[in-house]
Design an enzyme around this catalytic site. Sequence first.
Site, PDB file in Angstrom:
ATOM      1  N   GLU A 199      41.040  33.918  45.113  1.00  0.00           N
ATOM      2  CA  GLU A 199      42.485  33.838  44.887  1.00  0.00           C
ATOM      3  C   GLU A 199      43.215  33.143  46.037  1.00  0.00           C
ATOM      4  O   GLU A 199      44.198  32.436  45.812  1.00  0.00           O
ATOM      5  CB  GLU A 199      43.078  35.237  44.691  1.00  0.00           C
ATOM      6  CG  GLU A 199      42.678  35.920  43.401  1.00  0.00           C
ATOM      7  CD  GLU A 199      41.495  36.864  43.584  1.00  0.00           C
ATOM      8  OE1 GLU A 199      41.273  37.698  42.688  1.00  0.00           O
ATOM      9  OE2 GLU A 199      40.805  36.749  44.622  1.00  0.00           O
ATOM     10  N   PHE A 223      44.504  52.633  39.461  1.00  0.00           N
ATOM     11  CA  PHE A 223      43.450  51.658  39.740  1.00  0.00           C
ATOM     12  C   PHE A 223      44.049  50.261  39.922  1.00  0.00           C
ATOM     13  O   PHE A 223      44.812  49.794  39.086  1.00  0.00           O
ATOM     14  CB  PHE A 223      42.423  51.648  38.602  1.00  0.00           C
ATOM     15  CG  PHE A 223      41.331  50.626  38.775  1.00  0.00           C
ATOM     16  CD1 PHE A 223      40.394  50.758  39.785  1.00  0.00           C
ATOM     17  CD2 PHE A 223      41.257  49.525  37.934  1.00  0.00           C
ATOM     18  CE1 PHE A 223      39.394  49.828  39.945  1.00  0.00           C
ATOM     19  CE2 PHE A 223      40.257  48.582  38.080  1.00  0.00           C
ATOM     20  CZ  PHE A 223      39.319  48.729  39.097  1.00  0.00           C
ATOM     21  N   GLN A 224      43.710  49.623  41.023  1.00  0.00           N
ATOM     22  CA  GLN A 224      44.186  48.287  41.383  1.00  0.00           C
ATOM     23  C   GLN A 224      45.706  48.197  41.429  1.00  0.00           C
ATOM     24  O   GLN A 224      46.292  47.166  41.120  1.00  0.00           O
ATOM     25  CB  GLN A 224      43.599  47.217  40.452  1.00  0.00           C
ATOM     26  CG  GLN A 224      42.096  47.022  40.649  1.00  0.00           C
ATOM     27  CD  GLN A 224      41.543  45.798  39.959  1.00  0.00           C
ATOM     28  OE1 GLN A 224      42.095  45.320  38.968  1.00  0.00           O
ATOM     29  NE2 GLN A 224      40.436  45.281  40.473  1.00  0.00           N
ATOM     30  N   LYS A 270      51.955  45.324  33.262  1.00  0.00           N
ATOM     31  CA  LYS A 270      51.114  44.941  32.129  1.00  0.00           C
ATOM     32  C   LYS A 270      51.752  45.267  30.791  1.00  0.00           C
ATOM     33  O   LYS A 270      51.660  44.475  29.836  1.00  0.00           O
ATOM     34  CB  LYS A 270      49.735  45.602  32.236  1.00  0.00           C
ATOM     35  CG  LYS A 270      48.780  45.115  31.157  1.00  0.00           C
ATOM     36  CD  LYS A 270      47.367  45.639  31.342  1.00  0.00           C
ATOM     37  CE  LYS A 270      46.437  45.070  30.266  1.00  0.00           C
ATOM     38  NZ  LYS A 270      45.031  45.536  30.439  1.00  0.00           N
ATOM     39  N   MET A 294      38.963  24.527  68.785  1.00  0.00           N
ATOM     40  CA  MET A 294      40.213  24.691  69.516  1.00  0.00           C
ATOM     41  C   MET A 294      40.198  25.940  70.385  1.00  0.00           C
ATOM     42  O   MET A 294      40.716  25.941  71.506  1.00  0.00           O
ATOM     43  CB  MET A 294      41.399  24.726  68.554  1.00  0.00           C
ATOM     44  CG  MET A 294      42.752  24.723  69.256  1.00  0.00           C
ATOM     45  SD  MET A 294      43.047  23.224  70.227  1.00  0.00           S
ATOM     46  CE  MET A 294      43.706  22.144  68.960  1.00  0.00           C
TER      47      MET A 294
END
Length: 552
Positions: free
Chosen positions: A51, A113-114, A163, A467
């Site tokens: 993602e 959940f999530q 949802k 760097m």
Amino acid sequence: MKLTGAEIIIECLKEQGVKEVFGYPGGAALNIYDALYKHQNEIKHYLTSHEQHASHAADGYARASGKVGVVFTTSGPGATNIVTGIATAYMDSVPVVAITGQVPTNLLGKDSFQEVDITGITMPITKHNFIVKDVNVLADTIRRAFEIAQSGRPGPVLVDVCKDVTAQYAEYERKEPKKIRKKVFATQEEIEKAIELINSSQRPFICSGGGVISSEASEELIQFAEKINAPVATTLMGVGGFPSTHPNYTGLVGMHGSRASNYAVSHCDLLIAIGARFSDRVISKVDRFAPNAKIIHIDIDPAEIDKNVSTDIALIGDVKQILKILVENVQKKTNTDWIEMIYEWKKNYPLSYPQDGKLHPQYVVERISALTNNDAIITTEVGQNQIWAAQFYKYQRPRQFISSGGLGTMGYGFGAAIGAKIARPDKVVIDIAGDGSFRMNCGELATAVHYNIPVIVALLNNGVLGMVRQWQDLFYGKRFSQTTLDRPPDFVKLADAYGALGIRVTSPDEVDGAILKALEAGRPTVIDFVIDKDEKALPIVPPGAPIDEIID
């Protein structure tokens, strides 16, 4: 007509002219993806390997095109995985709209959940964010997100949609997007005072930032600089906003600025900062920055005025519109002595590197520039590769250099390259990368190969975190703690495993052939340029030192 919330989202994207989105599905976003399936001939979705890189692809798409980039994710870890991408876009003022799925409204606040409070998490790194719990406000929320992302100082907006909202029905009526108006807030008195300062100046100097590119003001900047005969330096975000081959261009300014740029800041009597925010990497030691100069600051965002550097005159508004006014009203200048001094500094202190027959990264970037006719879109990772790419490629136009400036996000460049190539299929797109950053995003080779996106990764492989090692060498007594990457993979074999072309280069006489082979391949390619671990990105101003105290 009545549509589900998911269908409303897709219709609103179509209203905005969205043709491509990037993302990764999950449970809370399933209704959105189901609606997208029905419109796959109108909106193409690019499934990335992670993602975070979907958000970087949306960001690169936006920077290359000037349009809004769009990213989809699910709730919980899907949403949190784009936080770095959102912060990257926020720091660099990039218009991105992130649409995330969320658990149903009846499960909010129950550690479901999530479930994660993504609006709370992203509040400090978005221009605005929304959580949608009512399908009847969904369409206007999506429209408002696009308007906010593009208006004023651009930036990312997140819309979190529960949802159950995506499954519920509501009336939908198509609407035309609002036109984004470019405004000037500076008063006539402020503009007249600025014109007076410019006309009376003997040693004017322009610092051009990313705002010049965001407002499409490159042509106006060239006209303004030529009319007052002022030298022009760019911040890292401003690279490409003024042609690097123009005789008045002095290069980067600040920590990795050229001597000509940094000396000019220190000796000018008028500093005109245009669409730049005076970051710490530009000003370094504040009380020694532009010590002899009056300062005019032109910016769309009033919050940037006097934040880091005190200014004498602030002109707030769209850079393009303000420059048009200045070009029409300032007097034409010659400034012969000042310009000759600038040319002398440029001549005496050019960017350089050893001519010893070894493979140097600066040479690689120079050859990439020459063999692409200075016309490619260059994305970068973060570190030495980023500085070499900014210094040694000859950029001719805005939106040609795409890099994470404010946040400094390692792993940014490859996802951004994919997004940029999708936005501009007519241009060669090359990610100039370091091996440390490429380890973070090399999984996106699968994305590039699957969709046949022929981006090139020019890997400046020094086997270290370059760097950070450079700072350890210069400022930490050569104590090289955890910066040596003495481990796999073999990047050529890795490219082959993903179905991409892999090429290794170890000497200067192999460089041109490898670049030409990659340009002609028409497929994703990784060129592994093996360079020395102690290559330096120079010049550099030690942290906290005045910008005219330079190590080179």
